[in-house]
Design a protein around this motif. Structure first.
Motif, PDB file in Angstrom:
ATOM      1  N   ALA A  15       0.835  -1.210   0.000  1.00  9.89           N
ATOM      2  CA  ALA A  15       0.000   0.000   0.000  1.00  9.89           C
ATOM      3  C   ALA A  15       0.862   1.249   0.000  1.00  9.89           C
ATOM      4  O   ALA A  15       0.524   2.256  -0.632  1.00  9.89           O
ATOM      5  CB  ALA A  15      -0.931  -0.006   1.203  1.00  9.89           C
ATOM      6  N   ALA A  16       1.999   1.202   0.699  1.00 12.20           N
ATOM      7  CA  ALA A  16       2.871   2.373   0.774  1.00 12.20           C
ATOM      8  C   ALA A  16       3.451   2.742  -0.587  1.00 12.20           C
ATOM      9  O   ALA A  16       3.578   3.924  -0.924  1.00 12.20           O
ATOM     10  CB  ALA A  16       3.990   2.120   1.779  1.00 12.20           C
ATOM     11  N   VAL A  17       3.809   1.747  -1.393  1.00 15.66           N
ATOM     12  CA  VAL A  17       4.463   2.048  -2.677  1.00 15.66           C
ATOM     13  C   VAL A  17       3.479   2.143  -3.833  1.00 15.66           C
ATOM     14  O   VAL A  17       3.833   2.639  -4.909  1.00 15.66           O
ATOM     15  CB  VAL A  17       5.543   0.992  -3.007  1.00 15.66           C
ATOM     16  N   SER A  18       2.248   1.673  -3.650  1.00 11.66           N
ATOM     17  CA  SER A  18       1.308   1.592  -4.774  1.00 11.66           C
ATOM     18  C   SER A  18       0.985   2.959  -5.360  1.00 11.66           C
ATOM     19  O   SER A  18       0.681   3.067  -6.554  1.00 11.66           O
ATOM     20  CB  SER A  18       0.015   0.889  -4.348  1.00 11.66           C
ATOM     21  N   ALA A  19       1.072   4.019  -4.542  1.00  8.71           N
ATOM     22  CA  ALA A  19       0.738   5.353  -5.056  1.00  8.71           C
ATOM     23  C   ALA A  19       1.734   5.828  -6.106  1.00  8.71           C
ATOM     24  O   ALA A  19       1.430   6.746  -6.881  1.00  8.71           O
ATOM     25  CB  ALA A  19       0.677   6.350  -3.894  1.00  8.71           C
ATOM     26  N   ILE A  44      10.394  -3.267  -0.663  1.00 11.34           N
ATOM     27  CA  ILE A  44       9.440  -3.211  -1.780  1.00 11.34           C
ATOM     28  C   ILE A  44       9.543  -1.820  -2.396  1.00 11.34           C
ATOM     29  O   ILE A  44       9.499  -0.811  -1.686  1.00 11.34           O
ATOM     30  CB  ILE A  44       8.002  -3.482  -1.297  1.00 11.34           C
ATOM     31  N   THR A  45       9.681  -1.764  -3.726  1.00 14.56           N
ATOM     32  CA  THR A  45       9.907  -0.497  -4.420  1.00 14.56           C
ATOM     33  C   THR A  45       8.916  -0.326  -5.562  1.00 14.56           C
ATOM     34  O   THR A  45       8.642  -1.281  -6.302  1.00 14.56           O
ATOM     35  CB  THR A  45      11.338  -0.431  -4.994  1.00 14.56           C
ATOM     36  N   GLY A  46       8.400   0.890  -5.704  1.00  8.21           N
ATOM     37  CA  GLY A  46       7.569   1.260  -6.847  1.00  8.21           C
ATOM     38  C   GLY A  46       8.050   2.584  -7.408  1.00  8.21           C
ATOM     39  O   GLY A  46       8.591   3.419  -6.675  1.00  8.21           O
ATOM     40  N   THR A  47       7.870   2.805  -8.707  1.00 14.13           N
ATOM     41  CA  THR A  47       8.326   4.059  -9.317  1.00 14.13           C
ATOM     42  C   THR A  47       7.525   4.377 -10.566  1.00 14.13           C
ATOM     43  O   THR A  47       7.017   3.472 -11.244  1.00 14.13           O
ATOM     44  CB  THR A  47       9.819   3.987  -9.679  1.00 14.13           C
ATOM     45  N   ASP A  48       7.413   5.671 -10.849  1.00 13.15           N
ATOM     46  CA  ASP A  48       6.881   6.112 -12.146  1.00 13.15           C
ATOM     47  C   ASP A  48       7.945   6.911 -12.904  1.00 13.15           C
ATOM     48  O   ASP A  48       7.628   7.643 -13.834  1.00 13.15           O
ATOM     49  CB  ASP A  48       5.603   6.942 -11.966  1.00 13.15           C
ATOM     50  N   LEU A  49       9.186   6.784 -12.475  1.00 14.69           N
ATOM     51  CA  LEU A  49      10.383   7.450 -12.995  1.00 14.69           C
ATOM     52  C   LEU A  49      10.540   8.881 -12.482  1.00 14.69           C
ATOM     53  O   LEU A  49      11.651   9.405 -12.457  1.00 14.69           O
ATOM     54  CB  LEU A  49      10.432   7.443 -14.532  1.00 14.69           C
ATOM     55  N   ASP A  50       9.446   9.529 -12.088  1.00 15.70           N
ATOM     56  CA  ASP A  50       9.550  10.854 -11.471  1.00 15.70           C
ATOM     57  C   ASP A  50       9.632  10.745  -9.953  1.00 15.70           C
ATOM     58  O   ASP A  50      10.390  11.470  -9.307  1.00 15.70           O
ATOM     59  CB  ASP A  50       8.361  11.728 -11.864  1.00 15.70           C
ATOM     60  N   VAL A  51       8.825   9.874  -9.382  1.00  9.86           N
ATOM     61  CA  VAL A  51       8.824   9.644  -7.940  1.00  9.86           C
ATOM     62  C   VAL A  51       8.990   8.151  -7.688  1.00  9.86           C
ATOM     63  O   VAL A  51       8.323   7.328  -8.327  1.00  9.86           O
ATOM     64  CB  VAL A  51       7.515  10.132  -7.284  1.00  9.86           C
ATOM     65  N   SER A  52       9.890   7.809  -6.775  1.00 12.15           N
ATOM     66  CA  SER A  52      10.108   6.407  -6.388  1.00 12.15           C
ATOM     67  C   SER A  52       9.903   6.276  -4.889  1.00 12.15           C
ATOM     68  O   SER A  52      10.342   7.136  -4.118  1.00 12.15           O
ATOM     69  CB  SER A  52      11.528   5.951  -6.751  1.00 12.15           C
ATOM     70  N   ILE A  53       9.241   5.190  -4.480  1.00  5.77           N
ATOM     71  CA  ILE A  53       9.011   4.913  -3.062  1.00  5.77           C
ATOM     72  C   ILE A  53       9.561   3.529  -2.750  1.00  5.77           C
ATOM     73  O   ILE A  53       9.295   2.560  -3.472  1.00  5.77           O
ATOM     74  CB  ILE A  53       7.514   4.978  -2.711  1.00  5.77           C
ATOM     75  N   ARG A  54      10.326   3.446  -1.665  1.00  3.35           N
ATOM     76  CA  ARG A  54      10.924   2.180  -1.243  1.00  3.35           C
ATOM     77  C   ARG A  54      10.682   2.010   0.248  1.00  3.35           C
ATOM     78  O   ARG A  54      10.985   2.909   1.042  1.00  3.35           O
ATOM     79  CB  ARG A  54      12.422   2.190  -1.551  1.00  3.35           C
ATOM     80  N   VAL A  55      10.095   0.875   0.641  1.00  2.88           N
ATOM     81  CA  VAL A  55       9.789   0.647   2.059  1.00  2.88           C
ATOM     82  C   VAL A  55      10.340  -0.704   2.503  1.00  2.88           C
ATOM     83  O   VAL A  55      10.474  -1.635   1.707  1.00  2.88           O
ATOM     84  CB  VAL A  55       8.269   0.717   2.338  1.00  2.88           C
ATOM     85  N   ARG A  56      10.632  -0.793   3.798  1.00  2.00           N
ATOM     86  CA  ARG A  56      11.156  -2.011   4.393  1.00  2.00           C
ATOM     87  C   ARG A  56      10.140  -2.542   5.392  1.00  2.00           C
ATOM     88  O   ARG A  56       9.672  -1.813   6.262  1.00  2.00           O
ATOM     89  CB  ARG A  56      12.482  -1.705   5.107  1.00  2.00           C
ATOM     90  N   VAL A  57       9.779  -3.824   5.256  1.00  9.55           N
ATOM     91  CA  VAL A  57       8.861  -4.448   6.207  1.00  9.55           C
ATOM     92  C   VAL A  57       9.473  -5.751   6.703  1.00  9.55           C
ATOM     93  O   VAL A  57      10.175  -6.449   5.960  1.00  9.55           O
ATOM     94  CB  VAL A  57       7.463  -4.702   5.580  1.00  9.55           C
ATOM     95  N   PRO A  58       9.223  -6.111   7.969  1.00  7.27           N
ATOM     96  CA  PRO A  58       9.828  -7.327   8.537  1.00  7.27           C
ATOM     97  C   PRO A  58       9.368  -8.586   7.811  1.00  7.27           C
ATOM     98  O   PRO A  58       8.215  -8.688   7.372  1.00  7.27           O
ATOM     99  CB  PRO A  58       9.336  -7.322   9.986  1.00  7.27           C
TER     100      PRO A  58
END
Length: 367
Positions: A15-19, A44-58
Motif C-alpha cells: 500500500a505504501a508504494v502503490s501510489a 518493496i519499491t515502486g516508481t513512475d520514474l519521477d517519484v520512487s518509493i521504497r519501504v522495508r517491512v519485517p
C-alpha cells in the motif's frame, strides 16, 4: 528468492508504494513492484520514474534474490488473503504466493529490468524533523499551479537554512508561505523546487516525530528514514522573487473568526458562478456583508460581525481560493489585510505561533 511474511506487513508495504505506480505506462516493468529480501526484512519499491518509493517491512528470509511482480494485482490479492503467514517464492519470472491452502502465481519480470533508484548523497545532506516538514507541506502545497505554461510554479519552493525552513507555493492568483524554526543539521543552506505529488507522498509516509535524512543527487532529492525512502525528480529553474509580491503596506485590517468566515463563504459559494466563483465582500467598522449574484442561478446575501480598522472597502474574491486558504489556517481569529480593491490581500493567523501568510488576488468588482 523465498520469504515468509505476515499478511498485514505485506499489505502495508504494498500500500505504501502503490501510489507511485503509474496507471498507464508504455514500460511494462513500471506497473510492477520490485521485491528484494534482505536479512530479516523485505524491501518493496515502486516508481513512475519521477517519484520512487521504497519501504522495508519485517519478514523471515529463507533465500535472497529479487523479482518484480504486478503491483496493484499483488496488493489486491493480499487484501483478500486470510490472516495467515504468506510465503513468497520466485521461480524464474513468476512469483508464487502461498497462504493457508491458497496458491497463486503472478507473472513477473526480471529484477534487472526495474529502473535503478537515483544515486543520492545522504552523508553530506541534511536532517530535518518530520513533524516540521509535514506542517510546511500541509500549509503550502495546495497553492501550486496546475497550468503547464509556467512549469516553475508547478512546484513548491523549499528553502533550507541553519535554523529555519521555508516553503512557498503560488499559481499567480494566490500564494502560501510558511516558515518554521527548525534545526537543519549538517548540510549547508540550499533551495529546491519540489513537485507537490512527491511532497504528498512524504507527508503520508513520514508520519512520526523523528528525524528525516535528506540527500541530493544531481536533479533528484531523496528522503530517508530507517524503513522508508522517497526519491523525486526536482523542477529545474529559478523561482520568482515571491517577497516582491507580498504587500507590506496593507492598512485596512479585519479580524474575524476563521471558522465562521469559512462557513459563511462556503454557503455563499453554492450560488457563485462556476466560471469565476466571484463573491463580493463589503467591510464596515463592525461587520462584513457578503453578496453573490449569478444571473442564471440566483443571488445570496450574508453578513458577519468582526473587528475592522480602516475606511470602508468593497472587494471581490474567488471563493474557492479563499476557502483553500482558510481550510489550512489554524483555528481562532485570522487577520485579513487590504490596501485597495485592486491589490492583493493577505491572510494570517492572529494568535498562532505559526509564521504563516497567504495572499490572494482580488477579482474585478461587477455591480
Amino acid at each position: 528468492m523465498r520469504l515468509t511474511i505476515t499478511r498485514q506487513n505485506l499489505q502495508r508495504g504494498l500500500a505504501a508504494v502503490s501510489a507511485s505506480i503509474p496507471s498507464k505506462t508504455t514500460l511494462p516493468v513500471l506497473s510492477n513492484v520490485l521485491v528484494e529480501p534482505r536479512e530479516d526484512a523485505v524491501w518493496i519499491t515502486g516508481t513512475d520514474l519521477d517519484v520512487s518509493i521504497r519501504v522495508r517491512v519485517p519478514a523471515h528470509v529463507s533465500e535472497d534474490g529479487a523479482i518484480t511482480a504486478p503491483g496493484r494485482k499483488l496488493l489486491e490479492l493480499t487484501r483478500e488473503l486470510s490472516d495467515q503467514p504468506v510465503e513468497l517464492r520466485a521461480r524464474g519470472h513468476q512469483l508464487e504466493i502461498g497462504c493457508g491452502r491458497s496458491r497463486f502465481k503472478l507473472n513477473g519480470l526480471p529484477s534487472e529490468e526495474f529502473p535503478n533508484l537515483p544515486a543520492m548523497d545522504f552523508e553530506d545532506g541534511w536532517s530535518v524533523a518530520e513533524e516540521s516538514l509535514r506542517r510546511l507541506i500541509r500549509g503550502t502545497a495546495f497553492a501550486v499551479s496546475t497550468e503547464e505554461s509556467r512549469p516553475i510554479l508547478n512546484g513548491v519552493y523549499w528553502e533550507l537554512a541553519d535554523m529555519r525552513m521555508t516553503m512557498v507555493a503560488t499559481n499567480g492568483h494566490r500564494l502560501a508561505k510558511m516558515r518554521v524554526e527548525a534545526a537543519v543539521a549538517h548540510g549547508s543552506s540550499a533551495d529546491f523546487i519540489v513537485p507537490p505529488a512527491a511532497l504528498a507522498h512524504v507527508e503520508r509516509l513520514f508520519d512520526g516525530d523523528g528525524e528525516l535524512a535528506l540527500g541530493r543527487g544531481g536533479n533528484h532529492l531523496g528522503f530517508r528514514s530507517a524503513n522508508q525512502e522517497v526519491y523525486t525528480r526536482l523542477i529545474e529553474g529559478k523561482y520568482p522573487n515571491y517577497e516582491q509580491v507580498i504587500p507590506k503596506d496593507n492598512d485596512k485590517v479585519a479580524r474575524i473568526d476563521k471558522n465562521a468566515l469559512e462557513a459563511t463563504i462556503r454557503r455563499m459559494a453554492v450560488l457563485a458562478s462556476d466560471q469565476t466563483h466571484r463573491i463580493k465582500l463589503s467591510f464596515e467598522s463592525d461587520r462584513v456583508h457578503m453578496d453573490v449574484m449569478t444571473p442564471d442561478l440566483g443571488e445570496a446575501h450574508d453578513e458577519l460581525e468582526l473587528e475592522y480598522e480602516g475606511e470602508a472597502l468593497r472587494i471581490a474574491f474567488n471563493a474557492n481560493y479563499m476557502l483553500e486558504i482558510l481550510r489550512n489556517m489554524p483555528d481562532g481569529d485570522v487577520k485579513v489585510a487590504f490596501r485597495t480593491s485592486e491589490r492583493a490581500a493577505t491572510v494570517e493567523p492572529v494568535d498562532s505561533e505559526l509564521d504563516y501568510l497567504c495572499l490572494v488576488m482580488p477579482l474585478r468588482l461587477v455591480d
